[in-house]
Scaffold this motif. Structure first.
Motif, PDB file in Angstrom:
ATOM      1  N   ALA A 206      -8.279   3.135   4.887  1.00 39.59           N
ATOM      2  CA  ALA A 206      -7.110   3.460   5.702  1.00 39.59           C
ATOM      3  C   ALA A 206      -5.969   4.125   4.894  1.00 39.59           C
ATOM      4  CB  ALA A 206      -6.417   2.094   6.523  1.00 39.59           C
ATOM      5  N   TYR A 207      -5.713   3.599   3.807  1.00 36.96           N
ATOM      6  CA  TYR A 207      -4.721   4.307   2.892  1.00 36.96           C
ATOM      7  C   TYR A 207      -5.283   5.652   2.366  1.00 36.96           C
ATOM      8  CZ  TYR A 207      -1.124   4.522  -0.863  1.00 36.96           C
ATOM      9  OH  TYR A 207      -0.339   5.039  -1.870  1.00 36.96           O
ATOM     10  N   LEU A 208      -6.471   5.887   2.277  1.00 39.81           N
ATOM     11  CA  LEU A 208      -6.934   7.085   1.623  1.00 39.81           C
ATOM     12  C   LEU A 208      -6.809   8.069   2.776  1.00 39.81           C
ATOM     13  CD1 LEU A 208      -8.643   9.052  -0.171  1.00 39.81           C
ATOM     14  CD2 LEU A 208     -10.630   7.988   0.982  1.00 39.81           C
TER      15      LEU A 208
ATOM     16  N   PRO B 219      -0.376  -5.217  -6.043  1.00 39.35           N
ATOM     17  CA  PRO B 219      -0.958  -5.300  -4.734  1.00 39.35           C
ATOM     18  C   PRO B 219      -0.763  -4.030  -3.944  1.00 39.35           C
ATOM     19  CG  PRO B 219       0.835  -6.673  -4.639  1.00 39.35           C
ATOM     20  CD  PRO B 219       0.682  -6.227  -6.299  1.00 39.35           C
ATOM     21  N   ILE B 220      -1.608  -3.003  -4.150  1.00 39.65           N
ATOM     22  CA  ILE B 220      -1.394  -1.704  -3.672  1.00 39.65           C
ATOM     23  C   ILE B 220      -1.349  -1.696  -2.074  1.00 39.65           C
ATOM     24  CG2 ILE B 220      -1.740   0.946  -3.483  1.00 39.65           C
ATOM     25  CD1 ILE B 220      -2.528   0.531  -6.535  1.00 39.65           C
ATOM     26  N   VAL B 221      -2.553  -2.375  -1.638  1.00 40.17           N
ATOM     27  CA  VAL B 221      -2.732  -2.344  -0.064  1.00 40.17           C
ATOM     28  C   VAL B 221      -3.229  -3.661   0.178  1.00 40.17           C
ATOM     29  CG1 VAL B 221      -3.330   0.377   0.005  1.00 40.17           C
ATOM     30  CG2 VAL B 221      -5.234  -1.407  -0.413  1.00 40.17           C
ATOM     31  N   SER B 222      -3.430  -4.454  -0.852  1.00 36.97           N
ATOM     32  CA  SER B 222      -4.051  -5.908  -0.578  1.00 36.97           C
ATOM     33  C   SER B 222      -3.373  -6.879  -1.490  1.00 36.97           C
ATOM     34  CB  SER B 222      -5.665  -6.055  -0.162  1.00 36.97           C
ATOM     35  OG  SER B 222      -5.927  -7.218  -0.391  1.00 36.97           O
TER      36      SER B 222
ATOM     37  N   GLY C  71      -2.700   1.260 -22.022  1.00 35.48           N
ATOM     38  CA  GLY C  71      -3.175   2.343 -20.856  1.00 35.48           C
ATOM     39  C   GLY C  71      -2.454   2.532 -19.741  1.00 35.48           C
ATOM     40  N   PHE C  72      -2.234   3.715 -19.309  1.00 33.76           N
ATOM     41  CA  PHE C  72      -1.482   3.760 -18.002  1.00 33.76           C
ATOM     42  C   PHE C  72      -2.453   4.661 -16.985  1.00 33.76           C
ATOM     43  CE2 PHE C  72       1.859   3.607 -21.286  1.00 33.76           C
ATOM     44  CZ  PHE C  72       2.838   3.289 -20.711  1.00 33.76           C
ATOM     45  N   GLY C  73      -2.977   4.026 -16.041  1.00 34.74           N
ATOM     46  CA  GLY C  73      -3.604   4.612 -14.935  1.00 34.74           C
ATOM     47  C   GLY C  73      -2.586   5.395 -14.226  1.00 34.74           C
ATOM     48  N   MET C  74      -2.762   6.815 -14.581  1.00 30.23           N
ATOM     49  CA  MET C  74      -1.534   7.727 -14.192  1.00 30.23           C
ATOM     50  C   MET C  74      -1.698   7.892 -12.495  1.00 30.23           C
ATOM     51  SD  MET C  74      -0.016   8.816 -16.575  1.00 30.23           S
ATOM     52  CE  MET C  74       0.836  10.190 -16.164  1.00 30.23           C
ATOM     53  N   GLU C  75      -3.117   7.910 -11.919  1.00 27.51           N
ATOM     54  CA  GLU C  75      -3.246   8.201 -10.438  1.00 27.51           C
ATOM     55  C   GLU C  75      -2.912   6.850  -9.824  1.00 27.51           C
ATOM     56  OE1 GLU C  75      -5.403  11.582 -11.853  1.00 27.51           O
ATOM     57  OE2 GLU C  75      -5.208   9.608 -12.544  1.00 27.51           O
ATOM     58  N   ARG C  76      -3.327   5.708 -10.441  1.00 32.03           N
ATOM     59  CA  ARG C  76      -3.055   4.452  -9.737  1.00 32.03           C
ATOM     60  C   ARG C  76      -1.568   4.028  -9.742  1.00 32.03           C
ATOM     61  NH1 ARG C  76      -7.895   0.122 -11.775  1.00 32.03           N
ATOM     62  NH2 ARG C  76      -9.672   1.218 -10.756  1.00 32.03           N
ATOM     63  N   ILE C  77      -0.802   4.245 -10.604  1.00 30.05           N
ATOM     64  CA  ILE C  77       0.781   4.173 -10.574  1.00 30.05           C
ATOM     65  C   ILE C  77       1.150   4.927  -9.312  1.00 30.05           C
ATOM     66  CG2 ILE C  77       2.666   4.338 -11.806  1.00 30.05           C
ATOM     67  CD1 ILE C  77       1.293   3.727 -14.410  1.00 30.05           C
ATOM     68  N   VAL C  78       0.731   6.172  -9.499  1.00 33.01           N
ATOM     69  CA  VAL C  78       1.360   6.833  -8.370  1.00 33.01           C
ATOM     70  C   VAL C  78       0.931   6.460  -7.025  1.00 33.01           C
ATOM     71  CG1 VAL C  78       1.095   9.438  -7.199  1.00 33.01           C
ATOM     72  CG2 VAL C  78       1.553   8.959  -9.721  1.00 33.01           C
ATOM     73  N   LEU C  79      -0.228   6.132  -7.106  1.00 35.26           N
ATOM     74  CA  LEU C  79      -0.601   5.637  -5.503  1.00 35.26           C
ATOM     75  C   LEU C  79       0.039   4.157  -5.217  1.00 35.26           C
ATOM     76  CD1 LEU C  79      -4.450   6.005  -5.911  1.00 35.26           C
ATOM     77  CD2 LEU C  79      -3.042   7.207  -4.379  1.00 35.26           C
ATOM     78  N   ALA C  80       0.545   3.401  -6.288  1.00 30.20           N
ATOM     79  CA  ALA C  80       1.484   2.198  -6.016  1.00 30.20           C
ATOM     80  C   ALA C  80       2.521   2.323  -5.687  1.00 30.20           C
ATOM     81  CB  ALA C  80       1.484   1.571  -7.371  1.00 30.20           C
ATOM     82  N   LEU C  81       3.267   3.725  -6.269  1.00 31.97           N
ATOM     83  CA  LEU C  81       4.609   4.473  -5.895  1.00 31.97           C
ATOM     84  C   LEU C  81       4.689   4.750  -4.471  1.00 31.97           C
ATOM     85  CD1 LEU C  81       5.453   6.176  -9.046  1.00 31.97           C
ATOM     86  CD2 LEU C  81       6.618   4.313  -8.215  1.00 31.97           C
TER      87      LEU C  81
END
Length: 305
Positions: free
Chosen positions: A14-16, A233-236, A273-283
């Motif tokens: 759903a987030y996607l 917990p980005i979506v869950s 390590g910084f997961g770049m896309e994951r941090i942006v998705l969390a933001l």
């Protein structure tokens, strides 16, 4: 006969859908492969600048490498033994005219193309830090050496979960030195990483990772406290996402690549390590999909227009 249970999309799917509808991510016909839209790209660039200000010093070595890696490096590191299901190998056509005709026939008929191709000497990079270790071969400075590397990475795990992209970018600070230097670097970054994320308005918890680290025949598990993850917990709440990780490799890469401390011992290495896309998705999940409505202080911190 009872009616079939209707399909219910997961919270991740759903987030996607929301990200695609807002054109933050742009679809392809493959799960886990997305183009980045304008706002997503602005966030990635802002995050890069914030990481540079926070983590890079004058003595930090800067390394930027292509998204492909010599296959010999992943073979040497034992990636085939640990994660063969995640590795993306590259195949190339090396034949002549006759072989080309056979290849075209296979393309036209929808047949398997693999018999007409040969395994290349490069693979898609599964992790950014793999490029660093060959460049550290030799004797390190007295204080050790820290490298800032960012790279496109690939892991073959198709999914509709946007937090598990197949092609993504990793930013890492890799430190090589004595055991005391490596452990000090790791421990300091576990605390600094939480503070970095908090400055972005993100609250993360630290937990030992439960996956094995790289190396032929080795399974360095979380029980040994060698790898920690920062979970959000980005979506869950029950399925938090690791957006950063801190790994201590002991002298594994020091022995493999002949990296030595000034006293001649095999160096110990560690990385954050910084997961770049994951941090942006969390933001985006935390602050909303419209960047113009984000807190002013955060927009200024990331340099958003």
């Amino acid at each position: 006969m009872s009616a079939p249970t209707p399909y219910t999309a997961t919270a991740e799917e759903a987030y996607l859908d929301r990200l695609l509808a807002a054109r933050l991510l742009l679809p392809t016909n493959l799960p886990g492969i997305y183009a980045r839209g304008s706002a997503f790209t602005q966030l990635m660039e802002g995050l890069e600048r914030a990481i540079t200000r926070y983590g890079r010093t004058e003595s930090t070595q800067i390394l930027r490498c292509p998204p492909v890696l010599p296959r010999s490096i992943v073979e040497k590191c034992g990636y085939f033994q640990s994660f063969p299901n995640l590795l993306g190998c590259m195949c190339c056509f090396t034949g002549g005219t006759t072989e080309h005709e056979a290849l075209l026939s296979a393309v036209d008929s929808g047949a398997d193309l693999l018999p007409h191709l040969e395994l290349s000497d490069v693979v898609l990079a599964p992790a950014a830090c793999y490029y660093v270790y060959p460049y550290l071969t030799g004797t390190l400075p007295q204080a050790g050496k820290t490298t800032d590397i960012e790279n496109w990475c690939y892991r073959h795990e198709p999914s509709l979960n946007p937090m598990r992209m197949r092609a993504f970018r990793m930013r890492e600070f890799v430190h090589a030195g004595t055991p005391e230097q490596a452990l000090g670097f790791r421990d300091s970054w576990i605390e600094r990483a939480q503070a970095f994320l908090a400055r972005l308005g993100l609250s993360a918890t630290v937990a030992p990772a439960d996956d094995p680290f790289f190396g032929a025949g080795e399974r360095l598990m979380a029980a040994q406290t060698l790898k920690f993850e920062l979970l959000i917990p980005i979506v869950s709440d029950t399925r938090p996402t690791a957006v950063m990780s801190s790994n201590y490799h002991k002298d594994h890469f020091g022995h493999l690549f002949d990296i030595r401390t000034p006293d001649g011992a095999a160096a110990h290495t560690t990385c954050i390590g910084f997961g770049m896309e994951r941090i942006v998705l969390a933001l985006l999940a935390q602050h909303g999909l419209q960047l113009s409505k984000w807190p002013t202080a955060l927009r200024e911190h990331l340099g958003l227009a």
